[in-house]
Design an enzyme around this catalytic site. Structure first.
Site, mmCIF file in Angstrom:
data_model
loop_
_atom_site.group_PDB
_atom_site.id
_atom_site.type_symbol
_atom_site.label_atom_id
_atom_site.label_comp_id
_atom_site.label_asym_id
_atom_site.label_seq_id
_atom_site.Cartn_x
_atom_site.Cartn_y
_atom_site.Cartn_z
ATOM 1 N N MET A 197 30.815 14.366 101.724
ATOM 2 C CA MET A 197 29.484 14.609 101.177
ATOM 3 C C MET A 197 29.013 13.423 100.342
ATOM 4 O O MET A 197 27.863 13.005 100.426
ATOM 5 C CB MET A 197 29.483 15.908 100.348
ATOM 6 N N LYS A 247 51.843 35.414 69.839
ATOM 7 C CA LYS A 247 53.161 35.906 70.248
ATOM 8 C C LYS A 247 53.621 37.073 69.367
ATOM 9 O O LYS A 247 54.209 38.041 69.858
ATOM 10 C CB LYS A 247 54.169 34.755 70.189
ATOM 11 N N PHE A 280 53.743 23.712 68.575
ATOM 12 C CA PHE A 280 54.071 23.363 69.955
ATOM 13 C C PHE A 280 53.250 24.235 70.919
ATOM 14 O O PHE A 280 53.197 25.450 70.779
ATOM 15 C CB PHE A 280 55.569 23.559 70.203
ATOM 16 N N GLN A 281 52.623 23.599 71.873
ATOM 17 C CA GLN A 281 51.776 24.270 72.870
ATOM 18 C C GLN A 281 50.662 25.084 72.234
ATOM 19 O O GLN A 281 50.252 26.118 72.746
ATOM 20 C CB GLN A 281 52.616 25.133 73.826
ATOM 21 N N GLU A 298 48.200 26.903 86.882
ATOM 22 C CA GLU A 298 47.310 27.945 86.372
ATOM 23 C C GLU A 298 45.924 27.887 87.019
ATOM 24 O O GLU A 298 45.252 28.910 87.176
ATOM 25 C CB GLU A 298 47.177 27.851 84.849
#
Lengths: 202, 577
Positions: free
Chosen positions: B492, B178, B128-129, B66
Site C-alpha cells: 500500500m 499483587k 521492578f516491572q 501480549e
C-alpha cells in the site's frame, strides 16, 4: 485576512459534574491535549452534593469545537453531566493573593488607598510582609499587580476561575434522575443536540 | 427488587473468605467467560495460581506476546459477539497491550483486560516491572480502574464487564495490584452490574426524530443508506434487513459493517470509501437523503468533507451522541440503539422501490466490472492477482467462511471481493489499521466461532509483525487457515509512492523468510504457489486440511488497488485507474 474560525472563537466556561474517581482529571485533560488545545483555566473541587465533584474549565475556542469537546467529556463513564456557557451566561470570579512588604504599606498612605480602591483585604499582617486578597475578573486582579509592582510586590498567585451558571437550578434534582436506572420523562439528556436552534441542512 | 435480592443464592450462602484472585475466577464464570487469552508474569502470578484450579471451566490460551493476546481477544469478541478477556502481567506485559487497546477502542470492540500490578506499597517507587498502566491506557480505554484492595474486586470486575459490553462497546482495563490478588476477604457473592449512575449507555430514543426521519425518507427521491459495524454491535441485522427491504433503499457498507447484510442481497450496492466501489462513492454526492446507520463518517469513508454529500439531507442513527455532528452535520439525529430505532423507523416508513435510482448503481457497477474488476478477478495471463485468489476462495467456501484480514492492499482487496453470507464474517482492523492484527485475531475468531472456517488473509509485511503466534497455533492446536498474499513489497505504501511520490520507493522493498519453512518449524503444514493453474487445488488443500495450514501465494509485485479516492479528494473524484 483573518480566518473566519478565529472570529468565532471566544471564552467558554465548561462545567462538569463528575464522580470522585482517580484518573478522571487525566481523562478530561487528554480530551483537550489530544487536540492540541490549551486549557486557559481549570478548577476542580467538591460540589454542593457529597461525593460529586465540579470542574470549571475555561477554553478559548469556537462554539462548534466546544460543543464537540463537551460531548466527548460527557462520554466519560464517571462524568454525570457537562455544560458549556459563554461569559455572558455565567457569573465568574478568580481569587488572587498578593504579598507586599509591610513597611511600604505602613509608610505610604497611597498604597493603602490603592488597595481599598481595588477591593483588596488584608489576610495576614506580619512585621515583614502583608498578604492581601482580592477577587474579580482577570483584568481586575491583573490591575492590582500593576498597582503594587512599584511598591515591591514580593509574590503573587491567582486561582483558577470559578463560575456559577446564571440559569442553572443546581444539580440536586438531576442527580436523583441519574440515580434511577430508567430515567423519567423530565430528564433532559443530550441537551446539546436537543437545543440545536438552527438545524443545519447540507 | 428486594425480593429478588433475597432470593439471590450468593446472598443466601454465608459469606466466605477467599483470595482476591479467586474472586476474579468466580466473577469471570458468572459473566459467562469461557476463554481467556493471556501470558503470565510475576505481578499476575496469584491470578494464574487461582486459574489453575479453574482451568477446566476457563479455557486459557497461552499466546506468544501480549499483543497477540489482545488481538486474539478482539477476534474472539468480533466472531462471537461476546466480551473478549485478556490476562497480562505488569510493566511490559501491560504496555504490550496498548496497540490492541487502541485498536479495540476505535473499532468499538468489547474487551476486559486484567493486568497485574506491583504491590500497592510499591506504587510510584519505580519497582521492578512497574509501569503507570492506568495513565498510559487512559486514552485508549473506555474505562480503566486500579484495584488495590481485594474487597473492591467483585464490584470493579462487574463494572468492567458492564461498561465493556453496554452502549457503544469498548475495551476496559483493570489493573490489580499483587496484594489485592493475594489478600483474603469476605466474599459475599458476585453481582453483575446493571446500572452506574454517571453512565448512560443508551440514550433515550426521541420519537419526534423518528417521525422527522421517516418524513424525510418517505419524501426522498434518491435515498441512500450507509451502514457500519453498529448494526452488528447492536445485533440488529434482522431489523436492518427489514428496514432496507421495506424502504427499498440501496445500501452500502463501511469495511467494519461488511457482512451485516449478505453480499448478494439485491439492495447491497457495495463498499464505501477510499477503495470502495465506484457507484456508492459517486452517488453519495447525488443522493437527496443520506441515512447513516451505526457508522462514524471516518475520513477514509468521506474523503474531502467539504465536498461530501453537500446536497443531501442527512439522517444519522447512532448510539453514541458524540458521533452525531462530529464530522458530518446531520439534519435529523436519531440517537439510540439501532436495534430499537430501526424497527420504530421501519414501522412508519412507506414501502417503496427506486428502480431508476438503483439502476444507476448497477450502471456504475457495470463500468467498474468492465474496466477493473474483470481483470482483477478473472485474469487469464500474467502474474497472479490478489483479487483472483479471493475470488477462488469465495467459490470454494461459498461465502460461509470468516475472513480475517490484516492491513494494506490485501485487506482492501479482501474486503472488496470477499463473499459474506452471514454476519460477523469479516474481521479486520478498520479504524487503527494495525498491521499484525490478522494472525492473532484469526486464532481468537476460531475460538469465538469454533464451527466456522476461519481464513486469515495476510500480506507478507503484516505477517512478519506477529508471526510468533504460530507458536500459539502449534500449542493450542486451533484450526486457522493462513493465506499469505506475498507481493514482496509493503504494497500500500509502495502504491502511494508510485502514484504520489514519483515512484521513489523508500523502504517498501521487504524480504521475507521462507514462510512454508517457518510454518514447518512450528509443525504447521504449508505450501507456496506461484502459478495460476495451481491456485484452486492449493486453496482446496488448505481448506480441506484438518487443522491449520499455511498457503503462500506469490502475487504480482506492483499491482495497485483501484478504485481509489486520493487523499484530499471528494468521493465523486474516485479514480478507476
Amino acid at each position: 485576512m483573518s480566518n473566519p474560525q478565529q472570529i468565532d472563537r471566544q471564552e467558554y466556561n465548561i462545567t462538569v459534574y463528575t464522580e470522585n474517581h482517580v484518573g478522571l482529571l487525566n481523562r478530561i485533560a487528554t480530551i483537550f491535549s489530544r487536540r492540541k488545545m490549551n486549557i486557559e483555566s481549570l478548577n476542580t473541587s467538591p460540589s454542593e452534593i457529597e461525593g460529586i465533584h465540579r470542574f470549571n474549565i475555561v477554553i478559548h475556542e469556537s462554539e462548534e469545537v466546544v460543543r464537540k469537546l463537551v460531548k466527548q467529556i460527557e462520554k466519560q463513564v464517571e462524568v454525570l453531566k457537562a455544560y458549556y456557557n459563554t461569559n455572558q451566561d455565567v457569573i465568574w470570579q478568580e481569587m488572587a493573593l498578593y504579598k507586599v512588604p509591610t513597611d511600604v504599606i505602613a509608610e505610604k498612605a497611597l498604597v493603602e488607598r490603592l488597595l481599598r480602591e481595588n477591593g483588596a483585604r488584608a489576610v495576614v499582617i506580619r512585621k515583614d510582609y502583608t498578604v492581601f486578597e482580592t477577587t474579580g475578573h482577570r483584568e481586575e486582579t491583573d490591575n492590582l499587580i500593576k498597582v503594587l509592582q512599584p511598591y515591591g510586590l514580593i509574590e503573587f498567585v491567582r486561582s483558577a476561575r470559578i463560575a456559577i451558571i446564571k440559569d442553572s437550578e443546581g444539580f440536586n434534582r438531576k442527580l436523583r434522575e441519574f440515580e434511577r436506572a430508567e430515567p423519567g420523562e423530565e430528564v433532559v439528556e443530550n441537551e446539546f443536540l436537543n437545543s440545536r436552534d438552527n438545524v443545519f441542512t447540507m | 427488587m428486594l425480593t429478588q435480592e433475597k432470593q439471590a443464592p450468593a446472598l443466601l450462602e454465608a459469606t466466605k473468605t477467599i483470595a482476591g484472585s479467586e474472586a476474579i475466577m468466580l466473577g469471570l464464570l458468572q459473566e459467562g467467560v469461557d476463554t481467556i487469552f493471556g501470558y503470565p508474569g510475576g505481578a499476575i502470578m496469584p491470578i494464574y495460581d487461582a486459574l489453575y484450579d479453574y482451568r477446566e471451566q476457563l479455557h486459557h490460551v497461552l499466546v506468544r506476546h501480549e499483543q497477540g493476546g489482545i488481538h486474539a481477544a478482539q477476534g474472539y469478541a468480533r466472531s462471537s459477539g461476546k466480551t473478549g478477556v485478556v490476562f497480562a502481567t505488569s510493566g511490559p506485559g501491560a504496555t504490550n497491550l496498548i496497540t490492541g487497546l487502541a485498536d479495540a477502542m476505535i473499532d468499538s470492540t468489547p474487551l476486559v483486560c486484567i493486568t497485574g500490578q506491583v504491590f500497592a506499597h510499591l506504587l510510584g517507587t519505580d519497582a521492578f516491572q512497574e509501569a503507570d498502566v492506568i495513565s498510559i491506557s487512559a486514552p485508549v480505554t473506555k474505562w480503566n480502574y486500579q484495584v488495590t484492595e481485594a474487597d473492591e474486586l467483585p464490584e470493579a470486575l462487574a463494572k468492567a464487564f458492564y461498561i465493556a459490553k453496554s452502549g457503544r462497546p469498548g475495551p476496559v482495563l483493570l489493573d490489580i495490584t499483587k496484594n489485592a490478588q493475594l489478600q483474603k476477604f469476605d466474599f459475599a457473592g458476585y453481582v453483575p452490574c446493571q446500572h452506574i449512575r454517571s453512565y448512560r449507555p443508551k440514550p433515550i430514543v426521541r420519537k419526534e426524530y423518528i417521525r422527522e426521519a421517516a418524513e424525510l425518507i418517505n419524501n426522498a427521491q434518491r435515498p441512500f443508506v450507509l451502514w457500519g459495524q453498529g448494526v452488528m454491535l447492536g445485533s440488529a441485522e434482522q431489523e436492518f434487513k427489514a428496514f432496507i427491504e421495506k424502504s427499498g433503499i440501496p445500501a452500502a457498507w463501511t469495511i467494519m459493517g461488511a457482512g451485516a447484510l449478505p453480499s448478494d442481497h439485491p439492495l447491497n450496492v457495495g463498499m464505501l470509501g477510499m477503495h470502495g466501489n465506484y457507484g456508492p462513492n459517486v452517488l453519495t454526492n447525488e443522493c437527496d437523503v443520506l441515512i447513516a446507520i451505526g457508522m462514524r463518517f471516518d475520513d477514509r469513508v468521506t474523503g474531502r468533507l467539504d465536498k461530501y454529500a453537500r446536497q443531501a439531507k442527512v439522517i444519522h442513527l447512532d448510539i453514541d451522541p458524540s458521533e452525531i455532528d462530529k464530522n458530518v452535520q446531520t439534519t435529523v439525529p436519531v440517537w439510540g440503539d439501532c436495534k430499537e430505532t430501526l424497527p420504530l423507523l421501519t414501522e412508519v416508513i412507506k414501502e417503496k422501490h427506486y428502480p431508476e435510482w438503483l439502476q444507476k448503481f448497477h450502471t456504475y457497477r457495470d463500468t467498474e466490472v468492465a474496466e477493473l474488476i474483470r481483470d482483477e478477478l478473472y485474469p487469464t495471463s500474467g502474474e497472479l492477482t490478489m483479487g483472483e485468489v479471493v475470488q477462488q476462495l469465495n467459490e470454494l467456501t461459498n461465502g460461509d467462511a470468516i475472513i480475517v484480514t490484516d492491513v494494506g492492499q490485501h485487506q482492501m482487496v479482501a474486503c472488496r471481493y470477499a463473499k459474506l453470507n452471514q454476519t460477523r464474517s469479516n474481521i479486520t482492523s478498520g479504524g487503527l489499521g494495525t498491521m499484525g492484527f490478522a494472525l492473532p485475531a484469526a486464532i481468537g475468531a476460531k475460538y469465538g466461532a469454533p464451527d466456522r472456517t476461519v481464513v486469515a488473509v495476510i500480506g507478507d509485511g503484516g505477517f512478519q509483525m506477529t508471526l510468533q503466534e504460530l507458536g500459539t497455533i502449534m500449542q493450542s492446536g486451533v484450526d486457522v487457515k493462513i493465506l499469505i498474499l506475498n507481493n514482496r513489497f509493503l504494497g500500500m505504501v509502495r502504491q502511494w509512492q508510485e502514484l504520489f511520490n514519483e515512484r521513489r520507493y523508500s523502504f517498501v522493498d521487504i524480504t521475507s523468510p521462507d514462510f512454508v519453512k517457518v510454518a514447518d518449524g512450528y509443525g504447521i503444514p504449508g505450501k507456496q504457489i506461484t502459478e495460476r493453474d495451481m491456485l484452486k487445488d492449493a486453496l482446496q488443500e488448505m481448506l480441506s486440511h484438518k487443522g491449520s495450514f499455511l498457503l503462500e501465494v506469490m502475487v504480482a509485485k506492483e499491482n495497485n488497488v483501484f478504485p481509489m479516492v486520493p487523499q484530499g479528494c471528494s468521493v465523486s473524484e474516485i479514480r478507476l485507474k
